[in-house]
Motif scaffolding. Structure first.
Motif, PDB file in Angstrom:
ATOM      1  N   ILE A 322      55.910 -23.608  19.010  1.00 13.50           N
ATOM      2  CA  ILE A 322      56.879 -22.890  18.198  1.00 13.50           C
ATOM      3  C   ILE A 322      56.584 -21.391  18.185  1.00 13.50           C
ATOM      4  O   ILE A 322      55.448 -20.955  18.349  1.00 13.50           O
ATOM      5  CB  ILE A 322      56.851 -23.451  16.757  1.00 13.50           C
ATOM      6  N   GLY A 323      57.642 -20.593  18.013  1.00 14.89           N
ATOM      7  CA  GLY A 323      57.485 -19.152  17.821  1.00 14.89           C
ATOM      8  C   GLY A 323      57.498 -18.355  19.110  1.00 14.89           C
ATOM      9  O   GLY A 323      57.312 -18.892  20.207  1.00 14.89           O
ATOM     10  N   LEU A 324      57.721 -17.047  18.961  1.00 17.05           N
ATOM     11  CA  LEU A 324      57.629 -16.137  20.099  1.00 17.05           C
ATOM     12  C   LEU A 324      56.162 -15.887  20.425  1.00 17.05           C
ATOM     13  O   LEU A 324      55.306 -15.876  19.533  1.00 17.05           O
ATOM     14  CB  LEU A 324      58.325 -14.811  19.778  1.00 17.05           C
ATOM     15  N   ASP A 325      55.887 -15.681  21.680  1.00 15.87           N
ATOM     16  CA  ASP A 325      54.498 -15.481  22.114  1.00 15.87           C
ATOM     17  C   ASP A 325      54.066 -14.048  21.834  1.00 15.87           C
ATOM     18  O   ASP A 325      54.364 -13.129  22.590  1.00 15.87           O
ATOM     19  CB  ASP A 325      54.375 -15.793  23.608  1.00 15.87           C
ATOM     20  N   ILE A 326      53.364 -13.856  20.709  1.00 11.02           N
ATOM     21  CA  ILE A 326      52.829 -12.534  20.356  1.00 11.02           C
ATOM     22  C   ILE A 326      51.299 -12.592  20.243  1.00 11.02           C
ATOM     23  O   ILE A 326      50.685 -11.753  19.591  1.00 11.02           O
ATOM     24  CB  ILE A 326      53.444 -12.002  19.048  1.00 11.02           C
ATOM     25  N   ASN A 327      50.710 -13.622  20.876  1.00 11.45           N
ATOM     26  CA  ASN A 327      49.264 -13.823  20.803  1.00 11.45           C
ATOM     27  C   ASN A 327      48.786 -13.922  19.346  1.00 11.45           C
ATOM     28  O   ASN A 327      47.751 -13.382  18.973  1.00 11.45           O
ATOM     29  CB  ASN A 327      48.511 -12.694  21.522  1.00 11.45           C
ATOM     30  N   SER A 328      49.577 -14.611  18.529  1.00 12.10           N
ATOM     31  CA  SER A 328      49.259 -14.715  17.108  1.00 12.10           C
ATOM     32  C   SER A 328      48.023 -15.583  16.892  1.00 12.10           C
ATOM     33  O   SER A 328      47.809 -16.579  17.584  1.00 12.10           O
ATOM     34  CB  SER A 328      50.443 -15.300  16.348  1.00 12.10           C
ATOM     35  N   LYS A 329      47.224 -15.169  15.912  1.00 11.84           N
ATOM     36  CA  LYS A 329      45.996 -15.901  15.590  1.00 11.84           C
ATOM     37  C   LYS A 329      45.913 -16.239  14.108  1.00 11.84           C
ATOM     38  O   LYS A 329      45.516 -17.333  13.735  1.00 11.84           O
ATOM     39  CB  LYS A 329      44.772 -15.078  16.014  1.00 11.84           C
ATOM     40  N   VAL A 331      47.338 -16.738  10.076  1.00  8.20           N
ATOM     41  CA  VAL A 331      48.497 -17.389   9.465  1.00  8.20           C
ATOM     42  C   VAL A 331      49.685 -16.432   9.353  1.00  8.20           C
ATOM     43  O   VAL A 331      50.805 -16.796   9.743  1.00  8.20           O
ATOM     44  CB  VAL A 331      48.121 -17.970   8.080  1.00  8.20           C
ATOM     45  N   PRO A 332      49.512 -15.204   8.844  1.00  6.64           N
ATOM     46  CA  PRO A 332      50.663 -14.301   8.790  1.00  6.64           C
ATOM     47  C   PRO A 332      51.263 -14.017  10.164  1.00  6.64           C
ATOM     48  O   PRO A 332      52.489 -13.937  10.302  1.00  6.64           O
ATOM     49  CB  PRO A 332      50.083 -13.023   8.163  1.00  6.64           C
ATOM     50  N   GLU A 333      50.418 -13.889  11.177  1.00  6.22           N
ATOM     51  CA  GLU A 333      50.924 -13.630  12.531  1.00  6.22           C
ATOM     52  C   GLU A 333      51.710 -14.829  13.052  1.00  6.22           C
ATOM     53  O   GLU A 333      52.757 -14.668  13.702  1.00  6.22           O
ATOM     54  CB  GLU A 333      49.768 -13.306  13.474  1.00  6.22           C
ATOM     55  N   ILE A 334      51.215 -16.027  12.798  1.00  5.36           N
ATOM     56  CA  ILE A 334      51.936 -17.233  13.221  1.00  5.36           C
ATOM     57  C   ILE A 334      53.293 -17.313  12.532  1.00  5.36           C
ATOM     58  O   ILE A 334      54.310 -17.601  13.165  1.00  5.36           O
ATOM     59  CB  ILE A 334      51.097 -18.491  12.921  1.00  5.36           C
ATOM     60  N   ALA A 335      53.308 -17.027  11.229  1.00  2.07           N
ATOM     61  CA  ALA A 335      54.574 -17.051  10.491  1.00  2.07           C
ATOM     62  C   ALA A 335      55.548 -16.013  11.038  1.00  2.07           C
ATOM     63  O   ALA A 335      56.749 -16.278  11.160  1.00  2.07           O
ATOM     64  CB  ALA A 335      54.312 -16.824   9.009  1.00  2.07           C
ATOM     65  N   VAL A 336      55.046 -14.831  11.380  1.00  2.00           N
ATOM     66  CA  VAL A 336      55.896 -13.785  11.947  1.00  2.00           C
ATOM     67  C   VAL A 336      56.467 -14.229  13.292  1.00  2.00           C
ATOM     68  O   VAL A 336      57.653 -14.001  13.587  1.00  2.00           O
ATOM     69  CB  VAL A 336      55.114 -12.463  12.097  1.00  2.00           C
ATOM     70  N   SER A 337      55.656 -14.867  14.115  1.00  2.00           N
ATOM     71  CA  SER A 337      56.143 -15.310  15.433  1.00  2.00           C
ATOM     72  C   SER A 337      57.238 -16.359  15.282  1.00  2.00           C
ATOM     73  O   SER A 337      58.226 -16.345  16.023  1.00  2.00           O
ATOM     74  CB  SER A 337      54.992 -15.859  16.274  1.00  2.00           C
TER      75      SER A 337
END
Length: 369
Positions: A322-329, A331-337
């Motif tokens: 799920i989500g756009l690939d923004i190299n999220s790590k 929780v806030p980054e995952i939610a943003v993606s």
């Protein structure tokens, strides 16, 4: 926009006037599209935006000057080669911005009914007179046309109302706002479709679900969260949720009335719950289904569902990972993606203009009405 529609009746009922500014037409490259809004409150705070920069500053200046005893007015901005934003971005187009000053009880009732219709998931078109030379048709008159046949308000002329009503089905089908020009008159009516707000159905009230609840509310989704843990799925942890469902996740998802306006995000606490949640919704009419997890985990889940009789075509519509690939790590980054992908899908038909960098200058503004 929901905050703007909620605030206008509150201002009217307290005998206060706010300046309700709307982009009604654009040509060429512009920072916003028709339907973008800004509400200037009596204390001069803003809700919403017209795109920022010099256009918004000038529109705001004009609007504040009208808030005492002024009349609704249409402004036209020429964003030519001498114009640019404070950050150096040039546009090169044309924008018309209507400054409205809603103040009557009838207008308050219209905005309250608009909210009620939107909550009932009923598509509607808002019509506002922005220029008029026609007797009995005043600038600022408003009318709501719901696709159920309900009409609220008036445009001051039955023939004009009939002509506008004929256009509403096209406006809803295109899902784009714009100006309607009555034949052989100088009367222009801004027609704005208001589609039902999509519902973000979040399976899992853990840390990612909690963060996504906050972002989804901010991004104008109705939020529904499902979890089997009452201590996680609580109003204290999820104050932005419109509805919290506590119960077996698989059962509750199967019982939920999913439509094309439902965006399902599966972020439960484990593989087993994710799989059962996906099984519950994968054959539904949801407008979006996203599943969190590694590629290995997703393959295992998909293999299980294929064996259970779910078609490959149904699984191919699932956004996983799920989500756009923004190299999220985090929780806030995952939610943003995830939130970014939701917005991308919701706005799939929209186009984005690109701007060339140029020094900022003030726009040329013309008062049309």
């Amino acid at each position: 926009m929901r905050e703007i529609y909620q605030k206008i009746p509150e201002l009217i009922e307290s005998a206060q006037v706010g300046a309700y500014c709307t982009v009604v037409e654009t040509k060429g490259s512009t920072p916003q599209k028709p339907g973008s809004k800004l509400l200037i409150l009596p204390d001069l705070r803003n809700i919403g935006t017209l795109g920022g920069g010099c256009v918004e500053a000038e529109a705001r200046r004009q609007a504040i000057g009208l808030m005492q005893d002024g009349m609704p007015r249409l402004l036209e901005f020429q964003l030519d080669s001498d114009y640019g934003w404070d950050d150096g971005l040039i546009c090169g187009g044309n924008m018309k911005i209507f400054i409205d000053l809603p103040k009557t009880p009838a207008e308050a009732e219209m905005f309250e009914r608009l909210q009620a219709l939107n909550a009932e998931k009923i598509p509607l078109v808002c019509a506002t007179v922005v220029t008029s030379e026609k007797q009995g048709v005043d600038v600022g008159m408003k009318m709501i046309f719901a696709n159920t046949g309900e009409h609220i308000g008036t445009l001051g002329d039955p023939a004009l109302e009939a002509a506008v009503e004929e256009e509403t089905a096209k406006v809803l089908e295109r899902n784009s706002a714009g100006l309607f020009q009555e034949n052989e008159t100088d009367t222009s009516v801004f027609l704005e479709p208001l589609q039902p707000r999509p519902t973000l159905l979040i399976a899992g009230a853990g840390h990612v679900g909690q963060a996504l609840c906050h972002l989804g509310n901010w991004l104008d989704f109705d939020i529904v969260i499902v979890d089997d843990r009452a201590d996680f799925a609580s109003a204290e942890r999820l104050p932005e949720a419109d509805k919290i469902i506590i119960g077996d996740i698989e059962t509750e998802l199967r019982n939920y009335p999913i439509t094309p306006l439902t965006y399902v995000v599966i972020v439960t606490r484990g593989h087993q719950h994710d799989e059962s949640a996906l099984h519950s919704v994968v054959e539904s009419d949801a407008g979006y289904i996203g599943l969190i997890g590694s590629r290995r985990k997703i393959k295992l889940i998909f293999d299980d569902l294929l064996e259970a009789g779910i078609s490959k075509e149904k699984l191919q519509r699932v956004y996983a990972p799920i989500g756009l690939d923004i190299n999220s790590k985090t929780v806030p980054e995952i939610a943003v993606s995830i939130a970014s992908q939701l917005v991308q899908i919701r706005n799939a038909a929209d186009t984005i203009d690109t701007f060339d960098a140029q020094p900022a200058r003030m726009p040329t503004v013309k008062i049309v009405g």
